[in-house]
Design a protein around this motif. Structure first.
Motif, short mmCIF file in Angstrom:
data_model
loop_
_atom_site.label_atom_id
_atom_site.label_comp_id
_atom_site.label_asym_id
_atom_site.label_seq_id
_atom_site.Cartn_x
_atom_site.Cartn_y
_atom_site.Cartn_z
N GLY A 35 -4.27 23.90 -9.57
CA GLY A 35 -5.22 23.23 -8.70
C GLY A 35 -5.35 21.74 -8.90
O GLY A 35 -6.26 21.12 -8.31
N TYR A 36 -4.49 21.12 -9.68
CA TYR A 36 -4.54 19.66 -9.85
C TYR A 36 -4.35 18.99 -8.49
O TYR A 36 -3.41 19.31 -7.76
N GLN A 37 -5.23 18.06 -8.14
CA GLN A 37 -5.30 17.56 -6.77
C GLN A 37 -4.67 16.19 -6.56
O GLN A 37 -4.76 15.64 -5.47
N TYR A 38 -4.01 15.64 -7.58
CA TYR A 38 -3.54 14.26 -7.46
C TYR A 38 -2.02 14.18 -7.61
O TYR A 38 -1.41 15.00 -8.31
N PRO A 39 -1.41 13.19 -6.98
CA PRO A 39 0.04 13.03 -7.11
C PRO A 39 0.44 12.80 -8.57
O PRO A 39 -0.27 12.13 -9.31
N PHE A 40 1.58 13.34 -8.95
CA PHE A 40 2.11 13.12 -10.29
C PHE A 40 2.78 11.76 -10.34
O PHE A 40 4.00 11.64 -10.42
N LEU A 41 1.94 10.72 -10.29
CA LEU A 41 2.39 9.33 -10.29
C LEU A 41 1.55 8.56 -11.29
O LEU A 41 0.32 8.63 -11.25
N HIS A 42 2.22 7.83 -12.18
CA HIS A 42 1.53 7.16 -13.29
C HIS A 42 2.06 5.75 -13.47
O HIS A 42 3.28 5.53 -13.52
N ALA A 43 1.13 4.80 -13.55
CA ALA A 43 1.49 3.39 -13.82
C ALA A 43 1.57 3.21 -15.33
O ALA A 43 0.56 3.00 -15.99
N LYS A 44 2.77 3.28 -15.87
CA LYS A 44 2.90 3.37 -17.33
C LYS A 44 3.06 2.03 -18.03
O LYS A 44 2.76 1.92 -19.22
N VAL A 45 3.52 1.00 -17.32
CA VAL A 45 3.73 -0.31 -17.95
C VAL A 45 3.13 -1.41 -17.07
O VAL A 45 3.32 -1.41 -15.85
N LEU A 46 2.42 -2.31 -17.71
CA LEU A 46 1.95 -3.52 -17.04
C LEU A 46 2.16 -4.70 -17.98
O LEU A 46 1.66 -4.69 -19.11
N THR B 221 0.83 -1.20 0.00
CA THR B 221 0.00 0.00 0.00
C THR B 221 0.87 1.25 0.00
O THR B 221 1.75 1.39 0.84
N HIS B 222 0.65 2.14 -0.97
CA HIS B 222 1.33 3.42 -1.07
C HIS B 222 2.85 3.27 -1.21
O HIS B 222 3.60 4.17 -0.84
N GLN B 223 3.30 2.15 -1.74
CA GLN B 223 4.73 1.82 -1.68
C GLN B 223 5.63 2.91 -2.25
O GLN B 223 6.59 3.35 -1.59
N ILE B 224 5.38 3.32 -3.49
CA ILE B 224 6.25 4.33 -4.11
C ILE B 224 6.17 5.64 -3.35
O ILE B 224 7.18 6.30 -3.10
N ARG B 225 4.98 6.03 -2.97
CA ARG B 225 4.79 7.31 -2.29
C ARG B 225 5.51 7.33 -0.95
O ARG B 225 6.10 8.34 -0.55
N VAL B 226 5.47 6.21 -0.22
CA VAL B 226 6.14 6.12 1.08
C VAL B 226 7.65 6.06 0.91
O VAL B 226 8.40 6.75 1.62
N HIS B 227 8.13 5.25 -0.02
CA HIS B 227 9.57 5.11 -0.21
C HIS B 227 10.21 6.42 -0.66
O HIS B 227 11.31 6.77 -0.21
N THR B 228 9.55 7.15 -1.56
CA THR B 228 10.14 8.41 -1.98
C THR B 228 10.11 9.45 -0.86
O THR B 228 11.09 10.16 -0.63
N ALA B 229 8.98 9.54 -0.14
CA ALA B 229 8.84 10.57 0.89
C ALA B 229 9.62 10.24 2.16
O ALA B 229 10.33 11.09 2.70
N ASP B 230 9.50 9.01 2.64
CA ASP B 230 10.11 8.65 3.93
C ASP B 230 11.59 8.30 3.81
O ASP B 230 12.38 8.64 4.69
N VAL B 231 11.95 7.59 2.75
CA VAL B 231 13.32 7.09 2.65
C VAL B 231 14.21 8.06 1.87
O VAL B 231 15.28 8.44 2.34
N LEU B 232 13.78 8.45 0.68
CA LEU B 232 14.58 9.37 -0.13
C LEU B 232 14.39 10.83 0.29
O LEU B 232 15.18 11.69 -0.10
N LYS B 233 13.34 11.11 1.08
CA LYS B 233 12.98 12.48 1.45
C LYS B 233 12.69 13.31 0.20
O LYS B 233 13.02 14.49 0.12
#
Length: 357
Positions: free
Chosen positions: A308-319, A267-279
């Motif tokens: 006013g865009y309200q969402y994180p600039f995070l995109h799942a580009k490949v599956l 859950t929230h893996q990329i968001r947590v790793h970038t914010a908490d670990v990489l700062k």
């Protein structure tokens, strides 16, 4: 379930994407007010709307009017009378009692879908940012499930009746590729692929700049944040194993363009790793960053561009995955939303101008 914003997380727990529900019982959410919160928010309803991801201000106001938002007995001042228009003192612990999921099944709704592939077994879509994956308290309608039910009339009953066809999730604010099962056999096969991580998943994001290597691997366990159950936190000694590989694609004055490859799907893996670990929080991530501070660093031109865009600039580009029925190798790639591309293009032009000085 809570997004909000799980990064392509398989359906292995009742923790998902900003559309939290306990499914069978009432669910408690707990938030502890900090001095930083008091500086950032002037009203309690603003704080709760952004902290309790996936719940609208109207939904939370109704809970408040029903006395389902209150001060915890563990709070320093448990008898404090709180108001939605006023932030309580730092240290105040707020409890929210969320009612159980409605027992009814989801209904079809004519919501536009960008379909990348479809056969008799599954459908692959490009989910837009702002679309919740499945119904839950505060988001009973207008979800991806409602849209898929309208498009695929025969998937009702595939998997969970409240989340027919769903085998993984993207956060409400995360755009990108998702696969939905149309048959029970495909559902079981896809769940197995996600649970064993036999899936190719690449993401891209615009992230605030800090010192980091041009590429690397973040391996930090992730667990529920004890002070805010709708958020996750990177821990060194507890939580579930979480591994994110990253690569810096472009470096700008105040931010970077990064690519991520997931080995796990927490859950929230990329968001947590970038914010908490990489700062290095993702731009416009209201849960794990401070957009107001970000715009002060980026400058008014970026604030005007993002508008006013309200969402994180995070995109799942490949599956990529092996088709669970035909065994064909499937791989899909889509560009990020238009606003993401506009900000990226502007950043490159600005970079070129600075380099020419």
């Amino acid at each position: 379930m809570n997004d909000e914003n799980l990064e392509n997380t398989p359906l292995e727990t009742h923790e998902a994407q900003g559309d939290t529900s306990a499914d069978t019982a009432e669910d408690f959410m707990t938030f502890t007010i900090t001095n930083e919160d008091r500086e950032k928010y002037k009203r309690l309803d603003q704080y709760l709307t952004e902290s309790a991801e996936g719940y609208s201000r109207t939904f939370l106001k109704n809970l408040f009017l029903k006395d389902q938002i209150c001060v915890s007995d563990d709070s320093p001042n448990p008898d404090l009378k709180i108001e939605l228009k006023k932030m309580p003192a730092a240290g105040t612990i707020i409890n929210i009692l969320v009612p159980p999921m409605l027992p009814s099944t989801a209904l079809p709704e004519d919501i536009p879908l960008e379909i990348l592939f479809e056969d008799e077994h599954l459908v692959v879509v490009n989910k837009q940012a702002g679309l919740v994956t499945h119904p839950a308290p505060g988001n009973y309608t207008g979800t991806l499930v409602n849209a898929v039910l309208f498009h695929c009339h025969d998937i009702q009953g595939v998997g969970d009746q409240k989340r027919p066809g769903i085998v993984h999730r993207l956060d409400k604010g995360t755009s990108g590729i998702m696969v939905i099962a149309k048959t029970q056999a495909a559902h079981e096969g896809l769940v197995l692929l996600f649970s064993t991580h036999d899936i190719e998943r690449f993401y891209e994001a615009l992230v605030m700049r800090n010192r980091c290597q041009s590429y690397g691997t973040i391996e930090h366990p992730i667990a529920r944040d004890p002070s805010n159950r709708l958020k996750m936190k990177a821990f060194t000694s507890r939580g579930k194993r979480a591994v994110t590989n990253y690569k810096v694609l472009d470096v700008f004055e105040k931010h970077v363009h990064m690519e991520f490859k997931l080995e796990t799907g927490r859950t929230h893996q990329i968001r947590v790793h970038t914010a908490d670990v990489l700062k290095m929080p993702i731009i416009c991530d209201y849960a794990y960053g401070s957009p107001n501070e970000q715009f002060m660093k980026l400058g008014p031109d970026y604030k005007e561009l993002i508008n006013g865009y309200q969402y994180p600039f995070l995109h799942a580009k490949v599956l990529g995955f092996i088709h669970p029925i035909t065994n064909a190798r499937m791989r899909f790639e889509v560009p990020p939303p238009e606003i993401f591309q506009k900000v990226l293009a502007y950043s490159k032009l600005k970079n070129d101008a600075l380099n020419d000085l």
